[in-house]
Design a protein around this motif. Structure first.
Motif, PDB file in Angstrom:
ATOM      1  N   ALA A 103     -13.396  -1.434   3.628  1.00  0.00           N
ATOM      2  CA  ALA A 103     -11.945  -1.746   3.737  1.00  0.00           C
ATOM      3  C   ALA A 103     -11.300  -2.557   2.589  1.00  0.00           C
ATOM      4  O   ALA A 103     -10.139  -2.072   2.150  1.00  0.00           O
ATOM      5  CB  ALA A 103     -11.976  -2.529   4.815  1.00  0.00           C
ATOM      6  N   TYR A 104     -12.228  -3.241   1.845  1.00  0.00           N
ATOM      7  CA  TYR A 104     -11.775  -3.955   0.749  1.00  0.00           C
ATOM      8  C   TYR A 104     -11.403  -3.063  -0.237  1.00  0.00           C
ATOM      9  O   TYR A 104     -10.279  -2.995  -1.002  1.00  0.00           O
ATOM     10  CB  TYR A 104     -12.986  -4.894   0.406  1.00  0.00           C
ATOM     11  CG  TYR A 104     -12.731  -5.535  -0.992  1.00  0.00           C
ATOM     12  CD1 TYR A 104     -11.787  -6.528  -1.470  1.00  0.00           C
ATOM     13  CD2 TYR A 104     -13.657  -5.150  -2.056  1.00  0.00           C
ATOM     14  CE1 TYR A 104     -11.671  -6.915  -2.725  1.00  0.00           C
ATOM     15  CE2 TYR A 104     -13.441  -5.795  -3.385  1.00  0.00           C
ATOM     16  CZ  TYR A 104     -12.500  -6.341  -3.685  1.00  0.00           C
ATOM     17  OH  TYR A 104     -12.323  -7.009  -5.033  1.00  0.00           O
ATOM     18  N   PHE A 105     -12.251  -2.037  -0.702  1.00  0.00           N
ATOM     19  CA  PHE A 105     -12.251  -1.286  -1.766  1.00  0.00           C
ATOM     20  C   PHE A 105     -11.012  -0.253  -1.252  1.00  0.00           C
ATOM     21  O   PHE A 105     -10.218   0.149  -2.311  1.00  0.00           O
ATOM     22  CB  PHE A 105     -13.572  -0.415  -2.175  1.00  0.00           C
ATOM     23  CG  PHE A 105     -14.326  -1.236  -3.145  1.00  0.00           C
ATOM     24  CD1 PHE A 105     -14.051  -1.724  -4.344  1.00  0.00           C
ATOM     25  CD2 PHE A 105     -15.644  -1.760  -2.264  1.00  0.00           C
ATOM     26  CE1 PHE A 105     -15.046  -2.474  -4.978  1.00  0.00           C
ATOM     27  CE2 PHE A 105     -16.305  -2.720  -2.827  1.00  0.00           C
ATOM     28  CZ  PHE A 105     -16.105  -2.985  -4.203  1.00  0.00           C
TER      29      PHE A 105
ATOM     30  N   ASP B 139      -3.338   1.996   2.915  1.00  0.00           N
ATOM     31  CA  ASP B 139      -2.627   1.207   4.101  1.00  0.00           C
ATOM     32  C   ASP B 139      -3.954   1.111   4.985  1.00  0.00           C
ATOM     33  O   ASP B 139      -4.482   2.153   5.716  1.00  0.00           O
ATOM     34  CB  ASP B 139      -1.754   1.846   4.742  1.00  0.00           C
ATOM     35  CG  ASP B 139      -0.847   1.075   5.707  1.00  0.00           C
ATOM     36  OD1 ASP B 139      -1.585  -0.269   6.182  1.00  0.00           O
ATOM     37  OD2 ASP B 139       0.065   1.436   6.396  1.00  0.00           O
ATOM     38  N   THR B 140      -4.725   0.230   4.884  1.00  0.00           N
ATOM     39  CA  THR B 140      -6.193   0.071   5.625  1.00  0.00           C
ATOM     40  C   THR B 140      -6.242  -0.941   6.721  1.00  0.00           C
ATOM     41  O   THR B 140      -5.699  -1.844   7.044  1.00  0.00           O
ATOM     42  CB  THR B 140      -7.175  -0.659   4.561  1.00  0.00           C
ATOM     43  OG1 THR B 140      -7.062   0.203   3.293  1.00  0.00           O
ATOM     44  CG2 THR B 140      -8.470  -0.394   5.111  1.00  0.00           C
TER      45      THR B 140
ATOM     46  N   PRO C  62       0.638  -1.220   0.018  1.00  0.00           N
ATOM     47  CA  PRO C  62       0.010   0.138  -0.145  1.00  0.00           C
ATOM     48  C   PRO C  62       0.943   1.238  -0.038  1.00  0.00           C
ATOM     49  O   PRO C  62       1.994   1.233   0.384  1.00  0.00           O
ATOM     50  CB  PRO C  62      -0.904  -0.143   1.279  1.00  0.00           C
ATOM     51  CG  PRO C  62       0.009  -1.118   2.253  1.00  0.00           C
ATOM     52  CD  PRO C  62       0.636  -2.054   1.152  1.00  0.00           C
ATOM     53  N   ALA C  63       0.394   2.361  -0.596  1.00  0.00           N
ATOM     54  CA  ALA C  63       0.788   3.644  -0.486  1.00  0.00           C
ATOM     55  C   ALA C  63       1.031   3.941   1.046  1.00  0.00           C
ATOM     56  O   ALA C  63       0.405   3.569   1.942  1.00  0.00           O
ATOM     57  CB  ALA C  63       0.155   4.720  -1.213  1.00  0.00           C
TER      58      ALA C  63
ATOM     59  N   VAL D 233      -5.780  -5.850   4.272  1.00  0.00           N
ATOM     60  CA  VAL D 233      -6.432  -5.194   5.653  1.00  0.00           C
ATOM     61  C   VAL D 233      -6.186  -5.693   6.518  1.00  0.00           C
ATOM     62  O   VAL D 233      -6.090  -7.041   6.832  1.00  0.00           O
ATOM     63  CB  VAL D 233      -7.825  -5.066   5.360  1.00  0.00           C
ATOM     64  CG1 VAL D 233      -8.695  -4.637   6.493  1.00  0.00           C
ATOM     65  CG2 VAL D 233      -8.636  -4.646   3.867  1.00  0.00           C
ATOM     66  N   ASP D 234      -5.673  -4.794   7.759  1.00  0.00           N
ATOM     67  CA  ASP D 234      -5.148  -5.120   9.010  1.00  0.00           C
ATOM     68  C   ASP D 234      -6.379  -5.162   9.998  1.00  0.00           C
ATOM     69  O   ASP D 234      -7.011  -3.849   9.969  1.00  0.00           O
ATOM     70  CB  ASP D 234      -4.241  -4.253   9.521  1.00  0.00           C
ATOM     71  CG  ASP D 234      -3.628  -4.680  10.604  1.00  0.00           C
ATOM     72  OD1 ASP D 234      -3.561  -5.764  10.867  1.00  0.00           O
ATOM     73  OD2 ASP D 234      -2.795  -3.709  11.333  1.00  0.00           O
TER      74      ASP D 234
END
Length: 200
Positions: A62-64, A71-72, A44-45, A111-112
């Motif tokens: 979160a998925y999208f 960075d989700t 992720p950015a 996704v964290d």
């Protein structure tokens, strides 16, 4: 699947059952898609996004966000993801495995997940999240002022107790007020409870 209400095929044999087609594709093509087609997203950015609530809206957001390169992180007060789908909708309508498969795929997308955590917007801002999506649900039920001594309970609360495996005794004759999905689920679940002879 609102397109089914306006499908031009209604003038012939009936609308294209797009919802069912998508469901069948997801069930039957999942393994092949994951093993042969899907590629894990790039790192992720350096832009952090947080989602509060891991129900259907939070999981989708979160998925999208992850797919778009954020960075989700997803924060959920319960011990698992799925929201009302996991905690309330009966197993005969959606199996736990289907929920787990979706959550696992979202996790694979980067996704964290943070479970059993209650956070505030200020907490997340201090942690460096630039974007915050709040998806905490709207589960408050309305009550009905009914005369008589019979016990009453909201359908969502009833379904949640059933899903949790609580021992439930609701009498012999059950009345469900309403005709939507929740009312139908409550009616079908009530029929499965020992001691219930009829559901209206």
């Amino acid at each position: 699947h609102q397109c089914q209400n306006h499908c031009t095929r209604m003038d012939y044999e009936g609308p294209v059952a797009i919802r069912e087609i998508k469901r069948l594709a997801a069930v039957n093509g999942r393994n092949e898609f994951l093993s042969e087609i899907w590629e894990k997203p790039d790192e992720p950015a350096d832009v952090k996004a947080a989602v509060i609530g891991a129900g259907p809206a939070g999981l989708a957001a979160a998925y999208f966000l992850a797919r778009a390169g954020f960075d989700t992180s997803l924060y959920e007060k319960e011990a698992s993801a799925g929201g009302v789908v996991r905690s309330t909708i009966p197993e005969f309508r959606i199996p736990e495995k289907a929920i787990d498969d979706d959550v696992d795929f979202i996790r694979e997308c980067g996704v964290d997940f943070h479970f059993s955590e209650s956070v505030t917007v200020n907490d997340l801002r201090k942690a460096g999240y630039e974007y915050i999506f709040i998806a905490i649900g709207a589960e408050k039920e309305r009550t009905m002022d009914l005369p008589g001594n019979g016990p009453s309970e909201g359908a969502v609360a009833f379904l949640r107790r059933c899903k949790a495996g609580d021992k439930i005794s609701i009498g012999e004759h059950v009345v469900v007020v309403g005709g939507g999905n929740t009312a139908m689920d409550a009616s079908r679940m009530a029929k499965r409870i020992p001691g219930v002879s009829d559901v209206t």
